[in-house]
Motif scaffolding. Sequence first.
Motif, mmCIF file in Angstrom:
data_model
loop_
_atom_site.group_PDB
_atom_site.id
_atom_site.type_symbol
_atom_site.label_atom_id
_atom_site.label_comp_id
_atom_site.label_asym_id
_atom_site.label_seq_id
_atom_site.Cartn_x
_atom_site.Cartn_y
_atom_site.Cartn_z
ATOM 1 N N ASP A 130 -16.506 -39.158 -9.384
ATOM 2 C CA ASP A 130 -15.624 -38.389 -8.516
ATOM 3 C C ASP A 130 -14.392 -39.209 -8.155
ATOM 4 N N ARG A 131 -14.125 -40.264 -8.942
ATOM 5 C CA ARG A 131 -12.968 -41.112 -8.684
ATOM 6 C C ARG A 131 -12.181 -41.296 -9.977
ATOM 7 N N ALA A 132 -10.888 -41.493 -9.822
ATOM 8 C CA ALA A 132 -10.051 -41.683 -11.002
ATOM 9 C C ALA A 132 -8.817 -42.489 -10.631
ATOM 10 N N ARG A 133 -8.209 -43.071 -11.645
ATOM 11 C CA ARG A 133 -6.927 -43.769 -11.521
ATOM 12 C C ARG A 133 -5.876 -42.869 -12.142
ATOM 13 N N VAL A 134 -4.945 -42.399 -11.323
ATOM 14 C CA VAL A 134 -3.915 -41.472 -11.772
ATOM 15 C C VAL A 134 -2.578 -42.209 -11.796
ATOM 16 N N CYS A 135 -1.968 -42.294 -12.960
ATOM 17 C CA CYS A 135 -0.698 -42.997 -13.115
ATOM 18 C C CYS A 135 0.365 -42.024 -13.613
ATOM 19 N N GLY A 136 1.578 -42.224 -13.135
ATOM 20 C CA GLY A 136 2.662 -41.348 -13.542
ATOM 21 C C GLY A 136 3.992 -41.888 -13.094
ATOM 22 N N ALA A 137 4.966 -41.009 -12.930
ATOM 23 C CA ALA A 137 6.327 -41.384 -12.575
ATOM 24 C C ALA A 137 6.673 -40.805 -11.211
ATOM 25 N N LEU A 138 7.132 -41.678 -10.304
ATOM 26 C CA LEU A 138 7.592 -41.259 -8.990
ATOM 27 C C LEU A 138 9.113 -41.324 -8.958
ATOM 28 N N SER A 139 9.747 -40.215 -8.589
ATOM 29 C CA SER A 139 11.199 -40.169 -8.426
ATOM 30 C C SER A 139 11.504 -40.130 -6.936
ATOM 31 N N LEU A 140 12.246 -41.127 -6.483
ATOM 32 C CA LEU A 140 12.545 -41.281 -5.061
ATOM 33 C C LEU A 140 13.958 -41.823 -4.920
ATOM 34 N N ARG A 141 14.780 -41.118 -4.155
ATOM 35 C CA ARG A 141 16.155 -41.540 -3.894
ATOM 36 C C ARG A 141 16.965 -41.698 -5.187
ATOM 37 N N GLY A 142 16.685 -40.834 -6.154
ATOM 38 C CA GLY A 142 17.424 -40.863 -7.403
ATOM 39 C C GLY A 142 16.955 -41.900 -8.395
ATOM 40 N N VAL A 143 15.854 -42.597 -8.104
ATOM 41 C CA VAL A 143 15.312 -43.642 -8.982
ATOM 42 C C VAL A 143 13.893 -43.252 -9.373
ATOM 43 N N THR A 144 13.547 -43.425 -10.645
ATOM 44 C CA THR A 144 12.204 -43.104 -11.135
ATOM 45 C C THR A 144 11.505 -44.389 -11.562
ATOM 46 N N ARG A 145 10.318 -44.602 -11.036
ATOM 47 C CA ARG A 145 9.530 -45.796 -11.336
ATOM 48 C C ARG A 145 8.067 -45.387 -11.521
ATOM 49 N N PRO A 146 7.289 -46.188 -12.258
ATOM 50 C CA PRO A 146 5.861 -45.884 -12.411
ATOM 51 C C PRO A 146 5.100 -46.092 -11.108
ATOM 52 N N LEU A 147 4.080 -45.273 -10.904
ATOM 53 C CA LEU A 147 3.227 -45.391 -9.727
ATOM 54 C C LEU A 147 1.812 -44.989 -10.119
ATOM 55 N N LEU A 176 3.752 -49.231 -3.021
ATOM 56 C CA LEU A 176 4.999 -49.345 -3.773
ATOM 57 C C LEU A 176 5.938 -50.304 -3.058
ATOM 58 N N SER A 177 6.908 -50.789 -3.815
ATOM 59 C CA SER A 177 7.981 -51.619 -3.272
ATOM 60 C C SER A 177 9.195 -50.734 -3.038
ATOM 61 N N ARG A 178 9.678 -50.659 -1.797
ATOM 62 C CA ARG A 178 10.826 -49.803 -1.528
ATOM 63 C C ARG A 178 12.083 -50.329 -2.208
ATOM 64 N N ALA A 179 12.174 -51.647 -2.392
ATOM 65 C CA ALA A 179 13.351 -52.222 -3.041
ATOM 66 C C ALA A 179 13.480 -51.737 -4.479
ATOM 67 N N GLU A 180 12.358 -51.454 -5.148
ATOM 68 C CA GLU A 180 12.414 -50.981 -6.523
ATOM 69 C C GLU A 180 13.076 -49.608 -6.628
ATOM 70 N N PHE A 181 13.160 -48.904 -5.509
ATOM 71 C CA PHE A 181 13.807 -47.593 -5.486
ATOM 72 C C PHE A 181 15.188 -47.660 -4.825
ATOM 73 N N GLY A 182 15.703 -48.874 -4.688
ATOM 74 C CA GLY A 182 17.031 -49.055 -4.113
ATOM 75 C C GLY A 182 17.064 -48.931 -2.599
ATOM 76 N N ILE A 183 15.920 -49.023 -1.956
ATOM 77 C CA ILE A 183 15.846 -48.897 -0.496
ATOM 78 C C ILE A 183 15.629 -50.299 0.069
ATOM 79 N N ASP A 184 16.721 -51.020 0.311
ATOM 80 C CA ASP A 184 16.573 -52.430 0.681
ATOM 81 C C ASP A 184 17.304 -52.815 1.959
ATOM 82 N N ALA A 185 17.731 -51.849 2.765
ATOM 83 C CA ALA A 185 18.390 -52.169 4.031
ATOM 84 C C ALA A 185 17.360 -52.622 5.063
ATOM 85 N N TRP A 186 17.873 -53.330 6.108
ATOM 86 C CA TRP A 186 17.059 -53.798 7.219
ATOM 87 C C TRP A 186 15.873 -54.643 6.759
#
Length: 248
Positions: A130-147, A176-186
């Motif tokens: 009843d468990r699985a590892r689901v991998c795909g592409a996350l698009s956030l703030r105009g950037v797509t990275r694997p998740l 996830l790392s927010r910097a990988e999606f260009g979210i690096d303020a503060w």
Amino acid sequence: MSLTRRCAASVALAALPLALASAAAGAAPPQRYGLDPVHTRVMFAVSHAGFSQALGTVSGARGSLLFDRDDWRSAKLEVSVPLTRLDLGDAKWNAATLAAHLLDGKRHPLARFVSETVEPLPGEGENPSDRARVCGALSLRGVTRPLCMDVQLNGYKRHPLPPFRHTAGFSASARLSRAEFGIDAWKSVIGDEVELRIEAEAVRNRYLDTGPSDDSEPIADDALPPSPSDETPDPSTRAATPDPEPRR
């Protein structure tokens, strides 16, 4: 070969196509489910200057799921999350998080995840996993990275309340790392690693006619704070900081 054996072989060969057809008919295709936007929610946690983990949620996710409990690898998931429904428990923090230097909710109101691989994890004993590892592409703030997400199937049955639709319930977690999606303020205030926890209910043949959309209030330009430098104070304390005492 005797006549009896030849007759038996002929009968077996004649029955083979029927057996294959029967097996194919018994292998039902994955069923299509729609995410229930009321009972699907994304929770996130991120360090607040090392003092605590700031917690927020996003409601109203929509999407579709192809799923067969006996064949996790055939599963396919597409989901959109309306970021402008983000809630950190404080209106100022909500606005600051959606500003251009962070999530940029005005230009990128949706996050989207599309699965690419689903790998079942080992079950216990003879029980199916009843468990699985689901991998795909996350698009956030105009950037797509694997998740990748670790997913637990909580329930797979008819709902106990009318109209008694078949429902699949899941819990999932990811980082996830927010910097990988260009979210690096503060950087001095907000940690880089974001922990995700998702609770989702998917209902068979329902919630599939409404596409992903952001149905929250539009973001006004004057509601968002300006882009900060890394030394910009924490927006939650800016208004509460007293003026310096006058020199005596």
